[in-house]
Design an enzyme around this catalytic site. Structure first.
Site, PDB file in Angstrom:
ATOM      1  N   ASP A  51      13.966 -19.637 -19.212  1.00  0.00           N
ATOM      2  CA  ASP A  51      12.689 -20.458 -18.393  1.00  0.00           C
ATOM      3  C   ASP A  51      13.177 -21.847 -18.091  1.00  0.00           C
ATOM      4  O   ASP A  51      12.599 -22.204 -16.682  1.00  0.00           O
ATOM      5  CB  ASP A  51      11.543 -20.667 -19.649  1.00  0.00           C
ATOM      6  CG  ASP A  51      11.080 -19.299 -19.763  1.00  0.00           C
ATOM      7  OD1 ASP A  51      10.083 -19.119 -20.303  1.00  0.00           O
ATOM      8  OD2 ASP A  51      11.617 -18.225 -19.058  1.00  0.00           O
ATOM      9  N   TYR A  56      14.371 -21.640 -14.375  1.00  0.00           N
ATOM     10  CA  TYR A  56      13.306 -21.736 -13.390  1.00  0.00           C
ATOM     11  C   TYR A  56      12.738 -22.903 -13.096  1.00  0.00           C
ATOM     12  O   TYR A  56      12.461 -23.388 -12.002  1.00  0.00           O
ATOM     13  CB  TYR A  56      12.469 -20.761 -13.949  1.00  0.00           C
ATOM     14  CG  TYR A  56      11.322 -20.220 -13.007  1.00  0.00           C
ATOM     15  CD1 TYR A  56      10.201 -21.138 -12.799  1.00  0.00           C
ATOM     16  CD2 TYR A  56      11.356 -19.179 -11.876  1.00  0.00           C
ATOM     17  CE1 TYR A  56       9.060 -20.888 -11.952  1.00  0.00           C
ATOM     18  CE2 TYR A  56      10.474 -19.143 -11.101  1.00  0.00           C
ATOM     19  CZ  TYR A  56       9.224 -19.696 -10.734  1.00  0.00           C
ATOM     20  OH  TYR A  56       8.318 -19.567  -9.917  1.00  0.00           O
ATOM     21  N   SER A  86     -14.385   6.102  -5.256  1.00  0.00           N
ATOM     22  CA  SER A  86     -14.143   6.083  -6.496  1.00  0.00           C
ATOM     23  C   SER A  86     -13.730   7.700  -7.087  1.00  0.00           C
ATOM     24  O   SER A  86     -13.840   8.413  -6.111  1.00  0.00           O
ATOM     25  CB  SER A  86     -15.755   5.916  -7.314  1.00  0.00           C
ATOM     26  OG  SER A  86     -16.486   6.709  -6.745  1.00  0.00           O
ATOM     27  N   LEU A  87     -13.386   8.040  -8.255  1.00  0.00           N
ATOM     28  CA  LEU A  87     -13.108   9.032  -8.662  1.00  0.00           C
ATOM     29  C   LEU A  87     -14.189   9.869  -9.386  1.00  0.00           C
ATOM     30  O   LEU A  87     -14.820   9.332 -10.259  1.00  0.00           O
ATOM     31  CB  LEU A  87     -11.740   8.991  -9.597  1.00  0.00           C
ATOM     32  CG  LEU A  87     -10.545   8.321  -9.139  1.00  0.00           C
ATOM     33  CD1 LEU A  87      -9.541   7.900 -10.030  1.00  0.00           C
ATOM     34  CD2 LEU A  87      -9.915   9.398  -8.090  1.00  0.00           C
ATOM     35  N   GLU A  95      -0.972   9.980 -13.477  1.00  0.00           N
ATOM     36  CA  GLU A  95      -0.749   8.775 -13.582  1.00  0.00           C
ATOM     37  C   GLU A  95      -1.740   8.083 -14.608  1.00  0.00           C
ATOM     38  O   GLU A  95      -2.907   8.556 -14.826  1.00  0.00           O
ATOM     39  CB  GLU A  95      -1.179   7.943 -12.274  1.00  0.00           C
ATOM     40  CG  GLU A  95      -0.103   8.026 -11.151  1.00  0.00           C
ATOM     41  CD  GLU A  95      -0.702   7.476  -9.763  1.00  0.00           C
ATOM     42  OE1 GLU A  95      -1.492   6.544  -9.620  1.00  0.00           O
ATOM     43  OE2 GLU A  95      -0.479   7.789  -8.779  1.00  0.00           O
ATOM     44  N   LYS A 131      -4.480   6.159 -16.232  1.00  0.00           N
ATOM     45  CA  LYS A 131      -5.668   5.321 -15.446  1.00  0.00           C
ATOM     46  C   LYS A 131      -6.002   4.064 -16.246  1.00  0.00           C
ATOM     47  O   LYS A 131      -6.445   3.893 -17.256  1.00  0.00           O
ATOM     48  CB  LYS A 131      -7.016   6.268 -15.838  1.00  0.00           C
ATOM     49  CG  LYS A 131      -8.307   5.748 -14.806  1.00  0.00           C
ATOM     50  CD  LYS A 131      -9.299   6.734 -14.895  1.00  0.00           C
ATOM     51  CE  LYS A 131     -10.737   6.345 -14.033  1.00  0.00           C
ATOM     52  NZ  LYS A 131     -11.145   4.888 -14.478  1.00  0.00           N
ATOM     53  N   ARG A 134     -12.858  -4.172  -4.902  1.00  0.00           N
ATOM     54  CA  ARG A 134     -13.361  -3.179  -4.175  1.00  0.00           C
ATOM     55  C   ARG A 134     -14.730  -3.319  -3.731  1.00  0.00           C
ATOM     56  O   ARG A 134     -15.314  -2.801  -2.954  1.00  0.00           O
ATOM     57  CB  ARG A 134     -13.309  -2.073  -5.489  1.00  0.00           C
ATOM     58  CG  ARG A 134     -13.646  -0.905  -5.082  1.00  0.00           C
ATOM     59  CD  ARG A 134     -13.709   0.281  -6.436  1.00  0.00           C
ATOM     60  NE  ARG A 134     -14.425   1.546  -5.803  1.00  0.00           N
ATOM     61  CZ  ARG A 134     -15.825   1.547  -5.570  1.00  0.00           C
ATOM     62  NH1 ARG A 134     -16.568   0.680  -6.141  1.00  0.00           N
ATOM     63  NH2 ARG A 134     -16.265   2.834  -5.337  1.00  0.00           N
ATOM     64  N   GLU A 136      -4.605  -1.841  -9.391  1.00  0.00           N
ATOM     65  CA  GLU A 136      -5.508  -2.182 -10.446  1.00  0.00           C
ATOM     66  C   GLU A 136      -4.928  -3.470 -11.143  1.00  0.00           C
ATOM     67  O   GLU A 136      -3.752  -3.768 -11.429  1.00  0.00           O
ATOM     68  CB  GLU A 136      -5.371  -1.050 -11.642  1.00  0.00           C
ATOM     69  CG  GLU A 136      -6.669  -1.041 -12.473  1.00  0.00           C
ATOM     70  CD  GLU A 136      -7.881  -0.419 -11.810  1.00  0.00           C
ATOM     71  OE1 GLU A 136      -7.787   0.249 -10.671  1.00  0.00           O
ATOM     72  OE2 GLU A 136      -8.792  -0.305 -12.618  1.00  0.00           O
TER      73      GLU A 136
HETATM   74  N1  LIG Z   1      -7.266   2.912 -12.673  1.00  0.00           N
HETATM   75  C1  LIG Z   1      -6.194   3.669 -11.941  1.00  0.00           C
HETATM   76  O1  LIG Z   1      -5.052   3.281 -12.905  1.00  0.00           O
HETATM   77  C2  LIG Z   1      -6.236   4.227 -10.745  1.00  0.00           C
HETATM   78  C3  LIG Z   1      -7.450   4.495 -10.078  1.00  0.00           C
HETATM   79  C4  LIG Z   1      -7.262   5.171  -8.966  1.00  0.00           C
HETATM   80  C5  LIG Z   1      -8.712   5.132  -8.130  1.00  0.00           C
HETATM   81  O2  LIG Z   1      -9.579   4.809  -8.365  1.00  0.00           O
HETATM   82  C6  LIG Z   1      -8.451   6.189  -6.812  1.00  0.00           C
HETATM   83  C7  LIG Z   1      -9.569   6.506  -6.027  1.00  0.00           C
HETATM   84  C8  LIG Z   1      -9.491   7.140  -4.918  1.00  0.00           C
HETATM   85  F1  LIG Z   1     -10.617   7.262  -4.354  1.00  0.00           F
HETATM   86  C9  LIG Z   1      -8.224   7.654  -4.646  1.00  0.00           C
HETATM   87  C10 LIG Z   1      -6.912   7.598  -5.560  1.00  0.00           C
HETATM   88  C11 LIG Z   1      -7.142   6.744  -6.544  1.00  0.00           C
HETATM   89  O3  LIG Z   1      -6.165   6.558  -7.588  1.00  0.00           O
HETATM   90  C12 LIG Z   1      -6.124   5.719  -8.602  1.00  0.00           C
HETATM   91  N2  LIG Z   1      -4.930   5.766  -9.499  1.00  0.00           N
HETATM   92  C13 LIG Z   1      -5.148   5.132 -10.441  1.00  0.00           C
HETATM   93  N3  LIG Z   1      -3.952   4.936 -11.033  1.00  0.00           N
END
Ligand SMILES: NC(=O)c1cc2c(=O)c3cc(F)ccc3oc2nc1N
Length: 327
Positions: A34, A37, A83-84, A113, A115, A136, A170
């Site tokens: 550190d 830096y 949104s999902l 992945e 969330k 968003r 995110e």
């Molecule tokens: N919170 C998350 O880690 C996360 C959120 C979304 C999304 O909200 C999302 C919304 C869509 F319409 C399409 C793909 C997406 O992919 C995503 N992928 C992620 N890993």
């Protein structure tokens, strides 16, 4: 006219400091202590104070803004942030897979992945430079929080390639930072945050970015507004491409070739959830191939090519585990 050697030194310092910051905050593997830096950073601050005309947008000194905002400007997202749809059990995952296979009439691979339980953000870069960061919002209209997002060290101020792209991901607060922040607030008699997601949201809504800068937020980027802006033709490759551009991406991603593999991944991370340094509230399953995503399209509010499997809330999960032990 500033001496050539000073202009060159300022450029060297900027590149070196941005590289060290990338190693520390994105790759989590710093190559210098550190204090190295800090001394280079102070040298750049001194040069920029003497020669303000040498300050550039992507100078590390520009991460923590000066001015306090009156409010946030609105940002219209050209490509909506959808949104999902959520599911809560294995039957619904299987039903999703059947719908997708039926609609495409082809073999399908899925990218899984974690969330991340944070706040959706969108980062716009022009010729490789960060020009705007936004929330968003309602998916079509968000808020301009560029000043606050610039303080998030894992967000690159300039990309490794000078391309124009809008990345989405995110922004979250690591569990350790959340605990420390609440302890600090408790000591000061302030309200504590209920969870890391609320703490991240509260930190990004600050009108004074100097406060945001102290909240140790981080990011995982996972897609782009327009997949045509990438070379990749699939989600799994796109995550690697985002990483190669200098973004932080989540390393727990997995390319699954059957819904059984998807379910194994879900079970694996339902177990491992407590050991992660950040909070997750489930798993996102995405049809991997971009052409297939396009063929499936969107409903009014959500993609047909992705689904979010939600874990039971943490405390509920602990209870379930305890019950299993008592049976
Ligand atoms: N919170 C998350 O880690 C996360 C959120 C979304 C999304 O909200 C999302 C919304 C869509 F319409 C399409 C793909 C997406 O992919 C995503 N992928 C992620 N890993």
């Amino acid at each position: 006219m500033v001496e050539k050697s000073i202009v060159k030194r300022a450029e060297e310092l900027r590149d070196q400091l941005n590289k060290y910051s990338y190693e520390y905050y994105v790759k989590d593997s710093p190559s210098v202590e550190d204090f190295v830096y800090d001394s280079l950073y102070q040298e750049l601050v001194d040069i920029e104070n003497k020669h303000p005309e040498l300050v550039t947008e992507d100078s590390p000194t520009q991460r923590v803004g000066g001015r306090v905002l009156e409010g946030f400007e609105k940002v219209v997202h050209d490509v909506p942030l959808y949104s999902l749809n959520d599911v809560f059990n294995k039957e619904d995952i299987i039903a999703f897979d059947k719908r997708v296979q039926k609609a495409l009439g082809q073999q399908v691979s899925y990218t899984c992945e974690l969330k991340i339980d944070g706040l959706s953000v969108s980062l716009r870069y022009e010729n490789g430079k960060l020009v705007q960061g936004a929330t968003r919002g309602d998916g079509t209209v968000g808020e301009d929080i560029t000043e606050n997002l610039k303080t998030v060290r894992s967000i690159p101020l300039s990309l490794k390639k000078s391309i124009t792209i809008e990345a989405r991901g995110e922004c979250y607060m690591p569990k350790k930072s959340f605990v420390r922040l609440n302890q600090d607030r408790e000591e000061k008699g302030q309200d504590v945050f209920a969870n890391p997601r609320n703490a991240a949201a509260g930190s990004l809504r600050q009108l004074d970015s100097k406060i945001t800068a102290k909240r140790n937020l981080s990011t995982f980027l996972y897609s782009v507004a327009d997949t045509a802006s990438l070379k990749s033709s699939s989600q799994f490759d796109a995550l690697q491409e985002l990483e190669d551009l200098g973004f932080q991406t989540n390393q727990e991603r997995k390319l699954c070739h059957s819904i059984d593999e998807v379910w194994d991944y879900i079970e694996e991370f339902q177990e491992k959830r407590g050991d992660l340094s950040y909070e997750i509230d489930g798993v996102v399953i995405k049809v991997n191939n971009f052409k297939q995503q396009e063929n499936l399209g969107y409903t009014v509010k959500a993609p047909r090519w992705a689904i979010a499997y939600k874990f039971p809330p943490e405390e509920a999960q602990t209870i379930i585990r305890d019950i299993q032990w008592t049976v």
